[in-house]
Design an enzyme around this catalytic site. Structure first.
Site, PDB file in Angstrom:
ATOM      1  N   LYS A 111     -56.434  25.035 -15.668  1.00 30.83           N
ATOM      2  CA  LYS A 111     -56.285  26.455 -15.309  1.00 30.83           C
ATOM      3  C   LYS A 111     -57.497  27.224 -15.798  1.00 30.83           C
ATOM      4  O   LYS A 111     -57.880  27.116 -16.962  1.00 30.83           O
ATOM      5  CB  LYS A 111     -55.009  27.003 -15.946  1.00 30.83           C
ATOM      6  CG  LYS A 111     -54.733  28.459 -15.630  1.00 30.83           C
ATOM      7  CD  LYS A 111     -53.345  28.873 -16.111  1.00 30.83           C
ATOM      8  CE  LYS A 111     -53.331  29.357 -17.533  1.00 30.83           C
ATOM      9  NZ  LYS A 111     -54.049  30.618 -17.762  1.00 30.83           N
ATOM     10  N   ASP A 138     -56.242  31.401 -12.223  1.00 31.66           N
ATOM     11  CA  ASP A 138     -55.211  32.312 -12.746  1.00 31.66           C
ATOM     12  C   ASP A 138     -55.822  33.697 -12.947  1.00 31.66           C
ATOM     13  O   ASP A 138     -56.124  34.105 -14.055  1.00 31.66           O
ATOM     14  CB  ASP A 138     -54.685  31.721 -14.064  1.00 31.66           C
ATOM     15  CG  ASP A 138     -53.675  32.614 -14.772  1.00 31.66           C
ATOM     16  OD1 ASP A 138     -53.059  33.461 -14.098  1.00 31.66           O
ATOM     17  OD2 ASP A 138     -53.506  32.452 -15.997  1.00 31.66           O
ATOM     18  N   LYS A 146     -54.388  36.502 -11.341  1.00 35.85           N
ATOM     19  CA  LYS A 146     -53.272  37.457 -11.178  1.00 35.85           C
ATOM     20  C   LYS A 146     -53.682  38.692 -10.395  1.00 35.85           C
ATOM     21  O   LYS A 146     -53.646  39.827 -10.886  1.00 35.85           O
ATOM     22  CB  LYS A 146     -52.730  37.884 -12.554  1.00 35.85           C
ATOM     23  CG  LYS A 146     -52.227  36.743 -13.419  1.00 35.85           C
ATOM     24  CD  LYS A 146     -51.603  37.257 -14.704  1.00 35.85           C
ATOM     25  CE  LYS A 146     -51.125  36.142 -15.616  1.00 35.85           C
ATOM     26  NZ  LYS A 146     -52.231  35.369 -16.242  1.00 35.85           N
ATOM     27  N   ASP A 173     -53.511  44.500  -6.190  1.00 33.84           N
ATOM     28  CA  ASP A 173     -54.297  45.598  -5.619  1.00 33.84           C
ATOM     29  C   ASP A 173     -53.681  45.933  -4.263  1.00 33.84           C
ATOM     30  O   ASP A 173     -52.595  45.434  -3.940  1.00 33.84           O
ATOM     31  CB  ASP A 173     -55.774  45.146  -5.496  1.00 33.84           C
ATOM     32  CG  ASP A 173     -56.750  46.320  -5.577  1.00 33.84           C
ATOM     33  OD1 ASP A 173     -56.487  47.343  -4.914  1.00 33.84           O
ATOM     34  OD2 ASP A 173     -57.764  46.215  -6.282  1.00 33.84           O
ATOM     35  N   THR A 186     -44.663  37.750 -19.792  1.00 33.95           N
ATOM     36  CA  THR A 186     -43.808  37.416 -20.939  1.00 33.95           C
ATOM     37  C   THR A 186     -44.255  38.146 -22.203  1.00 33.95           C
ATOM     38  O   THR A 186     -43.543  38.157 -23.198  1.00 33.95           O
ATOM     39  CB  THR A 186     -43.805  35.893 -21.196  1.00 33.95           C
ATOM     40  OG1 THR A 186     -45.152  35.443 -21.177  1.00 33.95           O
ATOM     41  CG2 THR A 186     -43.003  35.166 -20.164  1.00 33.95           C
ATOM     42  N   ARG A 241     -53.924  25.415 -25.915  1.00 35.14           N
ATOM     43  CA  ARG A 241     -54.468  25.019 -27.217  1.00 35.14           C
ATOM     44  C   ARG A 241     -53.956  23.707 -27.800  1.00 35.14           C
ATOM     45  O   ARG A 241     -54.765  22.979 -28.400  1.00 35.14           O
ATOM     46  CB  ARG A 241     -54.297  26.181 -28.206  1.00 35.14           C
ATOM     47  CG  ARG A 241     -55.259  27.315 -27.887  1.00 35.14           C
ATOM     48  CD  ARG A 241     -54.831  28.621 -28.500  1.00 35.14           C
ATOM     49  NE  ARG A 241     -53.641  29.152 -27.855  1.00 35.14           N
ATOM     50  CZ  ARG A 241     -53.061  30.301 -28.178  1.00 35.14           C
ATOM     51  NH1 ARG A 241     -53.551  31.025 -29.171  1.00 35.14           N
ATOM     52  NH2 ARG A 241     -52.006  30.722 -27.528  1.00 35.14           N
TER      53      ARG A 241
END
Ligand code: C5P
Length: 243
Positions: free
Chosen positions: A35, A62, A64, A67, A119, A209
């Site tokens: 990603k 990614d 997002k 608009d 989230t 990570r």
């Protein structure tokens, strides 16, 4: 392309291509996808996507998008030109924006998924934003993604179980905030393990990570895959018992 293996998407959250590519070279394209998010894309642009593809890795872009419909549609078309595997938009952009995004992507182009409610928002923040109860909003946004013909949604693993009934071969749940057993939560507040996420109905697991910062990313990824395989076998046996 199909919504099949590999189910793990490694988040390459790096400040530059050097770091991202060094991590990516340790990953087997048969074992994971990657990603690319806002930080890396702002730093390096499309060239880092091409470099990752050159390593044989499929890329989830990614960014997002959110608009006006025309702008989002055009951005989706450019993402499709890049040959990425998956791209996403904010479901809050509304049905017309979702529809325009979907139409802009060729049939054999990237999978298009919608982000419901971030989230990082607490339930109180969701109310303060005028979006009502968080769980209901997530569900209604996920439904609008499905109605617009999107291929799925990004949601927390906690939300996945509430969206299970919306899932199907053409509608998948992509879940970040996943931690292999025994690994640190880092700054994530509500993590779930690989087995919990798969049991909740997640189709794809975004893990950053715990893999990229591990001393041996390949071994860390292999451990995640072992955990996913064991969970799938366990879930399949449970389904059989219940049928
Ligand atoms: O390193 P870690 O596994 O926490 O990375 C999770 C990735 O998923 C990051 O790229 C983060 O931006 C992304 N993400 C998330 N929660 C969301 C949406 C995306 O953690 N709700």
């Amino acid at each position: 392309m199909s919504f099949e293996q590999p189910v793990i998407i490694v988040a390459l959250d790096f400040a530059d291509a050097e770091g991202a590519l060094a991590a990516a070279r340790r990953l087997d394209p048969a074992q994971c996808r990657v990603k690319v998010g806002l930080e890396l894309f702002c730093a390096e642009g499309p060239s880092v996507v091409r470099d990752l593809q050159g390593l044989g890795l499929e890329v989830f872009l990614d960014l997002k998008f959110h608009d006006i419909p025309n702008t989002v549609a055009r951005a989706c078309a450019r993402a499709a030109d890049l040959g990425v595997w998956m791209v996403n938009v904010h479901a809050l952009g509304g049905p017309r924006m979702l529809d325009a995004a979907r139409r802009a992507i060729p049939v054999d182009g990237p999978r298009l998924v919608g982000v419901t409610v971030l989230t990082s928002h607490s339930p109180e923040e969701v109310v303060a934003l005028g979006l009502g109860a968080s769980g209901e909003r997530v569900r209604s946004l996920a439904r609008s993604c499905r109605e617009a013909g999107l291929d799925g949604v990004v949601c927390s693993a906690q939300e996945a179980s509430d969206l299970k009934d919306l899932r199907g071969p053409g509608f998948v749940l992509v879940t970040p905030g996943i931690r292999p057993q025994g690994s640190a939560p880092d700054d994530q507040r509500r993590t779930q393990t690989i087995s919990e996420a798969l049991a909740a109905g997640a189709d794809y697991l975004v893990i950053g990570r715990p893999v990229t910062q591990a001393p041996d990313p390949a071994a860390a990824l292999a451990a995640c895959l072992d955990e996913a395989r064991a969970a799938r076998t366990h879930n399949a046996l449970k389904d059989l018992e219940q049928s």
